[in-house]
Design a protein around this motif. Sequence first.
Motif, PDB file in Angstrom:
ATOM      1  N   ARG A 110      -4.741  -7.306  11.847  1.00  0.00           N
ATOM      2  CA  ARG A 110      -4.141  -6.380  10.617  1.00  0.00           C
ATOM      3  C   ARG A 110      -3.073  -5.419  11.127  1.00  0.00           C
ATOM      4  NH1 ARG A 110      -9.298  -5.154  10.254  1.00  0.00           N
ATOM      5  NH2 ARG A 110      -9.850  -6.381   8.649  1.00  0.00           N
ATOM      6  N   ASP A 111      -2.118  -5.158  10.517  1.00  0.00           N
ATOM      7  CA  ASP A 111      -1.232  -4.021  10.668  1.00  0.00           C
ATOM      8  C   ASP A 111      -1.987  -2.612  10.571  1.00  0.00           C
ATOM      9  OD1 ASP A 111       0.922  -5.860  11.005  1.00  0.00           O
ATOM     10  OD2 ASP A 111       1.720  -5.371   8.998  1.00  0.00           O
TER      11      ASP A 111
ATOM     12  N   MET B 174      -2.057   1.331   9.931  1.00  0.00           N
ATOM     13  CA  MET B 174      -1.249   2.355   9.493  1.00  0.00           C
ATOM     14  C   MET B 174      -1.366   3.624  10.058  1.00  0.00           C
ATOM     15  SD  MET B 174      -0.795   1.477   5.396  1.00  0.00           S
ATOM     16  CE  MET B 174       0.049   2.780   5.333  1.00  0.00           C
TER      17      MET B 174
ATOM     18  N   ARG C  87       1.139  -4.223   3.932  1.00  0.00           N
ATOM     19  CA  ARG C  87       0.092  -4.469   5.015  1.00  0.00           C
ATOM     20  C   ARG C  87      -0.156  -5.890   5.139  1.00  0.00           C
ATOM     21  NH1 ARG C  87      -4.929  -0.711   5.941  1.00  0.00           N
ATOM     22  NH2 ARG C  87      -4.512  -1.605   7.844  1.00  0.00           N
TER      23      ARG C  87
ATOM     24  N   SER D 185      -2.133  -9.204   7.019  1.00  0.00           N
ATOM     25  CA  SER D 185      -3.242  -9.505   8.152  1.00  0.00           C
ATOM     26  C   SER D 185      -3.289 -10.951   8.393  1.00  0.00           C
ATOM     27  CB  SER D 185      -4.284  -9.052   7.370  1.00  0.00           C
ATOM     28  OG  SER D 185      -4.749  -9.694   6.323  1.00  0.00           O
TER      29      SER D 185
ATOM     30  N   THR E 146       0.832  -1.245  -0.206  1.00  0.00           N
ATOM     31  CA  THR E 146      -0.021   0.034  -0.131  1.00  0.00           C
ATOM     32  C   THR E 146       0.836   1.124  -0.094  1.00  0.00           C
ATOM     33  OG1 THR E 146      -1.761  -1.160   1.385  1.00  0.00           O
ATOM     34  CG2 THR E 146      -1.805   1.096   1.233  1.00  0.00           C
TER      35      THR E 146
ATOM     36  N   SER F 121      -6.855  -2.369  14.262  1.00  0.00           N
ATOM     37  CA  SER F 121      -6.034  -3.415  13.804  1.00  0.00           C
ATOM     38  C   SER F 121      -6.868  -4.953  14.125  1.00  0.00           C
ATOM     39  CB  SER F 121      -5.012  -3.416  14.879  1.00  0.00           C
ATOM     40  OG  SER F 121      -5.353  -3.376  16.203  1.00  0.00           O
TER      41      SER F 121
END
Length: 203
Positions: free
Chosen positions: A126-127, A129, A90, A92, A79, A135
């Motif tokens: 998930r990471d 940002m 990214r 997940s 991304t 998350s």
Amino acid sequence: MKKLFVILFFLPFLSFGQFSKGTKYLGGSVSLETYKYDTGAGMTPYNLFFSSHAHLGIFLNESIAIGPTINFNRTKIPTINPATNLFEERRSNSLAGGIFIRKFFPITEIFLFSLEGSAIIGQINRDSMSQFTESKSTIYNFSIFPAFMFLPNQKWGFDANIGTFRYGANYRNPFSEERNFEARLGQVNLGIKYFFGRSNLKN
């Protein structure tokens, strides 16, 4: 096409006695997909999608099996970071469990057609940002797919799932919800099954 409809119409009336009440099987499948695309300014880094799933089926009668299922998925998607204008990965991971039911329609003694439906619930991590992106979130998925199975012997079976219809709900937080419906008609997934307690068959 007419021949196919005739075959499917008479499948429920065929019986070769492959299974009996109480027969069990352990099955699973693994899929890996990678790709990248051209943004106009160059090719993106690779997108990665990994999926694995396992299930334990117990036959209620000679043609219907039911049991628990568990799914694990991992994704890696590049991304653009608007602050640096560079790609950042990214990642997940998701783990979900639920229940499935499958109806078998024998074609011959070693080939079967089946329909399987499942309902699962789990969590995706998930990471993040930014501070505005959750998350973790809860996932709900309902899916149905057709499959053909080859039985070379009493213990092993090999699946080819052709297409999937899926409805899912992804809850990021109590105030935000995503829902989507997918129909992947060209997708083929291969799987394997190991059977316990099958009756003797003629080779």
